[in-house]
Structures are given as structure tokens and as C-alpha cells.
Design a protein around this motif. Structure first.
Motif, PDB file in Angstrom:
ATOM      1  N   ALA A  92      31.568  78.744  38.351  1.00  0.00           N
ATOM      2  CA  ALA A  92      31.413  77.971  36.918  1.00  0.00           C
ATOM      3  C   ALA A  92      32.920  77.694  36.505  1.00  0.00           C
ATOM      4  N   LEU A  93      33.870  78.802  36.672  1.00  0.00           N
ATOM      5  CA  LEU A  93      35.215  78.538  36.348  1.00  0.00           C
ATOM      6  C   LEU A  93      35.941  77.540  37.098  1.00  0.00           C
ATOM      7  N   SER A  94      35.638  77.460  38.466  1.00  0.00           N
ATOM      8  CA  SER A  94      36.148  76.462  39.192  1.00  0.00           C
ATOM      9  C   SER A  94      35.597  74.896  38.989  1.00  0.00           C
ATOM     10  N   LEU A  95      34.370  74.842  38.662  1.00  0.00           N
ATOM     11  CA  LEU A  95      33.874  73.611  37.856  1.00  0.00           C
ATOM     12  C   LEU A  95      34.589  73.197  36.684  1.00  0.00           C
ATOM     13  N   VAL A  96      34.832  74.016  35.796  1.00  0.00           N
ATOM     14  CA  VAL A  96      35.499  73.578  34.658  1.00  0.00           C
ATOM     15  C   VAL A  96      36.968  73.319  34.888  1.00  0.00           C
ATOM     16  N   LEU A  97      37.485  73.937  35.909  1.00  0.00           N
ATOM     17  CA  LEU A  97      38.913  73.509  36.149  1.00  0.00           C
ATOM     18  C   LEU A  97      38.983  71.931  36.907  1.00  0.00           C
ATOM     19  N   ILE A  98      37.883  71.552  37.818  1.00  0.00           N
ATOM     20  CA  ILE A  98      38.117  70.547  38.393  1.00  0.00           C
ATOM     21  C   ILE A  98      37.696  69.343  37.480  1.00  0.00           C
ATOM     22  N   VAL A  99      36.955  69.696  36.417  1.00  0.00           N
ATOM     23  CA  VAL A  99      36.311  68.672  35.543  1.00  0.00           C
ATOM     24  C   VAL A  99      37.587  68.273  34.474  1.00  0.00           C
ATOM     25  N   MET A 100      38.503  69.291  34.262  1.00  0.00           N
ATOM     26  CA  MET A 100      39.763  69.400  33.481  1.00  0.00           C
ATOM     27  C   MET A 100      40.806  68.506  34.074  1.00  0.00           C
ATOM     28  N   VAL A 101      40.865  68.872  35.497  1.00  0.00           N
ATOM     29  CA  VAL A 101      41.916  67.887  36.085  1.00  0.00           C
ATOM     30  C   VAL A 101      41.285  66.186  36.277  1.00  0.00           C
ATOM     31  N   LEU A 102      40.047  66.084  36.378  1.00  0.00           N
ATOM     32  CA  LEU A 102      39.570  64.758  36.468  1.00  0.00           C
ATOM     33  C   LEU A 102      39.809  64.176  35.065  1.00  0.00           C
ATOM     34  N   ILE A 103      39.318  64.900  33.821  1.00  0.00           N
ATOM     35  CA  ILE A 103      39.599  64.343  32.718  1.00  0.00           C
ATOM     36  C   ILE A 103      41.096  63.899  32.406  1.00  0.00           C
ATOM     37  N   ILE A 104      41.811  64.810  32.771  1.00  0.00           N
ATOM     38  CA  ILE A 104      43.449  64.532  32.501  1.00  0.00           C
ATOM     39  C   ILE A 104      44.019  63.299  33.323  1.00  0.00           C
ATOM     40  N   ASN A 105      43.398  63.230  34.716  1.00  0.00           N
ATOM     41  CA  ASN A 105      43.566  61.980  35.345  1.00  0.00           C
ATOM     42  C   ASN A 105      43.275  60.787  34.859  1.00  0.00           C
ATOM     43  N   SER A 106      42.120  60.762  34.480  1.00  0.00           N
ATOM     44  CA  SER A 106      41.300  59.380  34.042  1.00  0.00           C
ATOM     45  C   SER A 106      41.817  59.226  32.740  1.00  0.00           C
ATOM     46  N   ILE A 107      42.275  59.931  31.738  1.00  0.00           N
ATOM     47  CA  ILE A 107      42.955  59.691  30.665  1.00  0.00           C
ATOM     48  C   ILE A 107      44.322  58.977  30.900  1.00  0.00           C
ATOM     49  N   SER A 108      45.148  59.778  31.737  1.00  0.00           N
ATOM     50  CA  SER A 108      46.451  59.050  32.032  1.00  0.00           C
ATOM     51  C   SER A 108      46.410  57.831  32.578  1.00  0.00           C
ATOM     52  N   LYS A 109      45.541  57.500  33.420  1.00  0.00           N
ATOM     53  CA  LYS A 109      45.132  56.094  34.151  1.00  0.00           C
ATOM     54  C   LYS A 109      44.744  55.342  33.213  1.00  0.00           C
ATOM     55  N   LYS A 110      44.018  55.662  32.056  1.00  0.00           N
ATOM     56  CA  LYS A 110      43.524  54.630  31.031  1.00  0.00           C
ATOM     57  C   LYS A 110      44.754  54.268  30.193  1.00  0.00           C
ATOM     58  N   LEU A 111      45.562  55.380  29.842  1.00  0.00           N
ATOM     59  CA  LEU A 111      46.909  55.300  28.977  1.00  0.00           C
ATOM     60  C   LEU A 111      47.655  54.172  29.837  1.00  0.00           C
ATOM     61  N   LEU A 112      47.952  54.381  31.072  1.00  0.00           N
ATOM     62  CA  LEU A 112      48.806  53.404  31.876  1.00  0.00           C
ATOM     63  C   LEU A 112      48.422  52.213  31.769  1.00  0.00           C
ATOM     64  N   LYS A 113      46.942  51.971  32.022  1.00  0.00           N
ATOM     65  CA  LYS A 113      46.486  50.774  32.089  1.00  0.00           C
ATOM     66  C   LYS A 113      46.666  49.719  30.545  1.00  0.00           C
TER      67      LYS A 113
END
Lengths: 254, 289
Positions: B263-284
Motif C-alpha cells: 500500500a505504501l509503495s503504491l502511495v509512493l509511486i503515485v506521488m512520484v507520478l503526480i509530481i512528474n506530471s505537474i512539473s511537465k504541465k508547468l513546463l508546457k
């Protein structure tokens, strides 16, 4: 007094002696074309006039280049020199920002502008570069969306915006189609009234069409570039003093 | 005799295409299997939907009790957020500044090559060694204790090479003629660096920082001996504080259920993905301007 007085100019790139003993004057409000085969040092010479050669590691410049009576290699204020002597490059190199910001980039370095002044400078510079009508509705759009010819005229506008007295052009039309080339040549003739232009070109016809004076550079057996002759364009083209000039120009024309 | 190459061409192309497709499918299969397994085991107790959920809103929004045995993981998530925010805030300016120095200001020559190879070596050092080094230097010599700041500084050392190399590549691939244009208009080197070079290299630099950030978020070995293990929300830089990756590691160490680890690993992965996509959006958004 000439605008530029160049005496015994020698340029070395590391061990390579690129330009040998050039003596030449450049008058205000003329177009001077620098011609010659590749590697003859004409671009090197051009880049000495606003010290752009300083960017190349290992370059050494000897002799004197007097601009308005001051030796630019003794006076260390290169920022002011490049403010007065602008440069347009072979490849159109607009900054990755809006058309508006591109034009103002140089001006903003030297002056603090009000919004009105800024818009006025943008309009004037783009008009001088005959680009205004094409871009006036999209000034805030990225400059990278313009065509090659438009980008090159934007680069000219950007150079003119800082109000230099000299514009150096390093093969400004070599990457452009004939129509864009024509419009930039027309532009140069127009600019001659207010500016002194020095242009490096591989295109003999272009040199003949637009320039008042022509300087022919050549390479000696040790690959050193040197100035063969300099004079009114009609003389250099139709009654050259030197055999090498004649051969080069005829070779290019026939 | 002229060889008949048309048949060869056909067969060769076909074999080649099969091999290429196979590699891509293999890669996809592995990633999908991994994610699917993680999601199933992370979401449902014993990976079976009938047993109920591992993760619910309460789990995500309550603080941890009993050293992690009961309660939620809100404090842990906030600690993770503190940790990576500080790491990025400290590492990015230093990393980008080093990259600017190496790619623009440093003269070509032995010194620059030495520093570059040094950075390469640094990026190859296993993270546990950074952990031990951080323990000796930050926890010990600087007397910061097992704390947020010790963990942050250790991670900064670890991810700096990633940021430097990515930024340097981004900066050196900026068109030289832009630099010439700026200098030619009478700009100084620092004006050129800030107004033109960093602007043009921005997306490459930010990708590097995101990559480094992902590494920092999942890092455990470098934190075991530095960041401490308290499950409460850190109240100061010198508080012992447990981020998600450490929570997974310590949970397994202490014999807690695998369900929770997943469960924790899933939370971690989702957090990484969220941060990645937010920064990519910001970049665009930034690029459009």
C-alpha cells in the motif's frame, strides 16, 4: 577621419595565423562588401570590428582597429562598442521569446524603458527592417514561428533597435531564398542613409548590386588570409588592379 | 555478378522488425505486470478485492500511531514532502550553477575535464555509501543528529551529479549563435547566461531536476543512517523524521504485513507520478508564453 581605421591587423587562432597585415579604412554611410574564397579571413576581419573574436578561445589580435578615433582593442569597454557596432549573423538567430521581446532585448540592456517608449522602438525597428506589416498583429507570439527570411529581418530589427552606427553582416542572405534575399538587399540600400554597413558575402552578384566599396581577401600558401585590394566596387569588379582579383571575379562570373 | 539483394532485404527487414517489436513488447509486459501487481496488492488486502481495501481516505489523512503499527500515514507523507522540497531547493541552484560554470565559464582544459570525470564518478557511487558518509559528516561531525536536515544534505550530495550532468547537457546544446547574438548586442556574460542560455536550456534542466527528484523520493539506503525514524510531522530541521521510503523499509524490518508495504509503495509511486506530471504541465505552460 574615417569611421574605421585598421592598421597592421594580424589575427591568430592559437598557432594558426589567420589574417595577415590588413590595412584598410571604412567610411561612414557606405556599404563595404568583403569578398574572397572560404578561409580567407573575411569573417575574421569582420568580427574584429566589434571584438566578437574575443569569444573564440585562443584568439590573439595584433595591430590597431580605430573606431571613431579610439583603438577598440586598447579601450576595454566592449559593451559600449557592441552597442555602437551591431552584428547580423549568417544564420538567423532569434531568441526563443516573443517578437516584441526579441526586438527589445538589446535596448533593455542599455536603457530603462517606459511602456510607450518600448512600443515605439519595437514599431520603428520593425518598420526599418520592413517586417512591421507582417508581424504587427502577432508581436507577442514566439519569434521561432517566423519564416527564415522573416527571422533574419527580425534579427536586423533587433540590431537596429539599439541604434548602432555600424551594422556588420556576416553572410546574412546565404541561408535565404532569392525573394527573402532581395528584400534584405533592398533593406540594406535603405539603411545606408543612417548606418554604415560592412557585409561579408560569397555572392559576387550581391556584392556588385549593393556595395559602394569592395575589399577582396585571399589566402597565401601558408593559409594566411590577407587583403589583396580595396576600392570602389565598380573599380574592383571591372578594372581590378590585381591579377588575383580579376581571376577570382571572372571565375565567379563566367 | 551482381548480388540479388531484394530478397535479402525483405527477409532481413522482417527479422529485424520482429526482434525490435519483441523487445518493446517484453519491456511493456514487464512494466505493466509490475504496475498491475503493485496496484492490486497495494489496493486490496491479499490482492483480493473481497478482503477489502488497504488504502482508504482515513489511512491517508490521519497521523501515525504506535511507531507506524497503527494509524494513517499523513505525517509520513508530509515528511516526504518536506524532504524532497528541501532537497530540490538546495540541490537545484548549486547543480545549475556548477553546470553553468562548467559549460560556459570554465576554460577548456585539464581542470574542467578533471571536474567532469569527478562528477561522473560521484554519480556512480552506491547510495549506501552516501548514507554512511552523511552519517559521519552531517550526523556526527556537524552534530546535526539523525534529522531531516542530515537526510536532506545527504540526498543533495547524492542527486547533485544527476542535476549537473543534465543541466550541462542542456546548456551545451543551446545554439551557440544565440550566445553570439546576445553578446553582439552588448550583453555581459551573466546577462547572456540568465536571459538567454538558461531560458533556452530550461526544459532540459527541469527534466534533470525531476529525474533527480524521483530518485530522491524513493531513496532509502542514503537515509537509513541519516534521517531518523520518528513518524510524527517534523517540527524543525533537526527533528528526526521518517519519509515514505523509510516507512516501507522499517515496516518490513519490524515484521509488519506485506499488505501495508505494498500500500505504501503504491502511495509512493503515485506521488512520484503526480509530481512528474505537474512539473511537465508547468513546463508546457511556461513554453507557450
Amino acid at each position: 577621419m574615417s569611421l574605421f581605421e585598421i592598421k597592421n591587423l594580424n589575427v591568430y587562432y592559437g598557432a594558426h595565423h589567420a589574417l595577415k597585415d590588413v590595412n584598410m579604412n571604412i567610411e561612414a554611410n557606405t556599404i563595404t562588401a568583403l569578398i574572397g574564397p572560404s578561409g580567407c579571413g573575411k569573417s575574421t576581419f569582420l568580427r574584429c570590428l566589434d571584438r566578437m573574436n574575443d569569444l573564440i578561445p585562443g584568439v590573439k589580435v595584433e595591430g590597431s582597429v580605430m573606431f571613431e578615433g579610439k583603438d577598440i582593442y586598447k579601450d576595454e569597454d566592449t559593451l559600449e562598442l557592441r552597442h555602437r557596432v551591431g552584428m547580423v549573423f549568417q544564420k538567423a538567430n532569434p531568441f526563443p521569446m516573443s517578437i516584441y521581446d526579441n526586438v527589445l532585448y538589446g535596448v533593455r540592456l542599455h536603457y530603462k524603458l517606459t511602456k510607450d517608449e518600448a512600443s515605439r522602438i519595437v514599431e520603428e525597428s520593425l518598420k526599418k527592417a520592413s517586417l512591421w506589416n507582417e508581424v504587427k498583429d502577432r508581436l507577442k507570439k514566439s519569434a521561432l514561428g517566423l519564416s527564415g527570411g522573416q527571422q533574419q529581418r527580425l534579427c536586423i530589427a533587433r540590431t537596429l533597435a539599439v541604434n548602432p552606427s555600424v551594422v556588420l553582416m556576416d553572410e546574412p542572405t546565404s541561408a535565404l531564398d532569392p525573394i527573402s534575399t532581395r528584400s534584405i538587399e533592398d533593406l540594406m540600400r535603405e539603411l545606408k542613409k543612417d548606418y554604415t554597413i560592412v557585409i561579408v558575402t560569397h555572392n559576387m552578384a550581391e556584392a556588385a548590386r549593393i556595395s559602394d566599396r569592395t575589399a577582396f581577401f585571399y589566402i597565401d600558401e601558408r593559409k594566411r588570409g590577407f587583403l589583396v585590394e580595396e576600392g570602389a566596387t565598380s573599380e574592383v569588379f571591372f578594372s581590378p588592379k590585381d591579377k588575383r582579383t580579376e581571376d577570382y571575379i571572372q571565375g565567379r562570373f563566367s | 555478378m551482381k548480388k540479388d539483394r531484394s530478397k535479402l532485404n525483405r527477409i532481413e527487414n522482417r527479422i529485424f522488425m520482429v526482434l525490435l517489436r519483441f523487445s518493446v513488447i517484453l519491456l511493456l509486459a514487464i512494466v505493466i505486470a509490475l504496475l498491475l501487481y503493485l496496484v492490486l496488492r497495494g489496493l486490496f488486502k491479499g490482492a483480493n478485492i473481497k478482503n477489502g481495501f488497504n488504502i482508504n481516505l482515513e489511512f491517508l489523512t490521519t497521523l501515525t500511531n504506535n511507531g507506524g503499527k497503527t494509524g494513517g500515514i499523513l505525517g509520513i507523507i508530509i515528511n516526504t514532502f518536506f524532504l524532497i522540497t528541501l532537497v530540490v531547493l538546495i540541490a537545484s541552484p548549486i547543480g545549475v550553477a556548477s553546470a553553468v560554470y562548467l559549460s560556459i565559464y570554465a576554460k577548456e582544459g585539464r581542470f574542467r575535464e578533471f571536474v567532469k570525470s569527478f562528477i561522473e564518478v560521484l554519480s556512480g557511487i552506491p547510495s549506501i555509501i552516501f548514507g554512511l558518509f552523511g552519517m559521519l559528516l552531517f550526523v556526527g561531525v556537524f552534530n546535526l543528529g539523525y534529522s531531516l536536515i542530515s537526510g536532506v544534505l545527504t540526498l543533495v550530495l547524492m542527486i547533485l551529479p544527476t542535476i549537473i550532468v543534465a543541466s550541462e547537457n542542456a546548456i551545451t546544446s543551446v545554439d551557440k549563435s544565440l550566445i553570439e547574438a546576445s553578446i553582439g548586442l552588448g550583453a555581459t556574460w551573466s546577462e547572456t547566461t540568465f536571459k538567454v542560455v538558461l531560458k533556452a536550456a530550461r526544459s532540459g534542466i527541469i527534466s534533470g531536476i525531476i529525474l533527480a527528484l524521483g530518485r530522491a523520493m524513493g531513496e532509502t539506503a542514503a537515509l537509513i543512517y541519516t534521517v531518523g525514524s520518528k513518524t510524527e510531522i517534523a517540527t524543525s530541521l533537526t527533528s528526526s523524521s521518517r519519509p515514505l521510503s523509510m516507512h516501507i523499509y522499517l515496516g518490513i524490518n519490524e515484521g509488519q504485513s506485506l499488505d501495508k508495504a505494498f500500500a505504501l509503495s503504491l502511495v509512493l509511486i503515485v506521488m512520484v507520478l503526480i509530481i512528474n506530471s505537474i512539473s511537465k504541465k508547468l513546463l508546457k505552460c511556461g513554453d507557450k508564453k
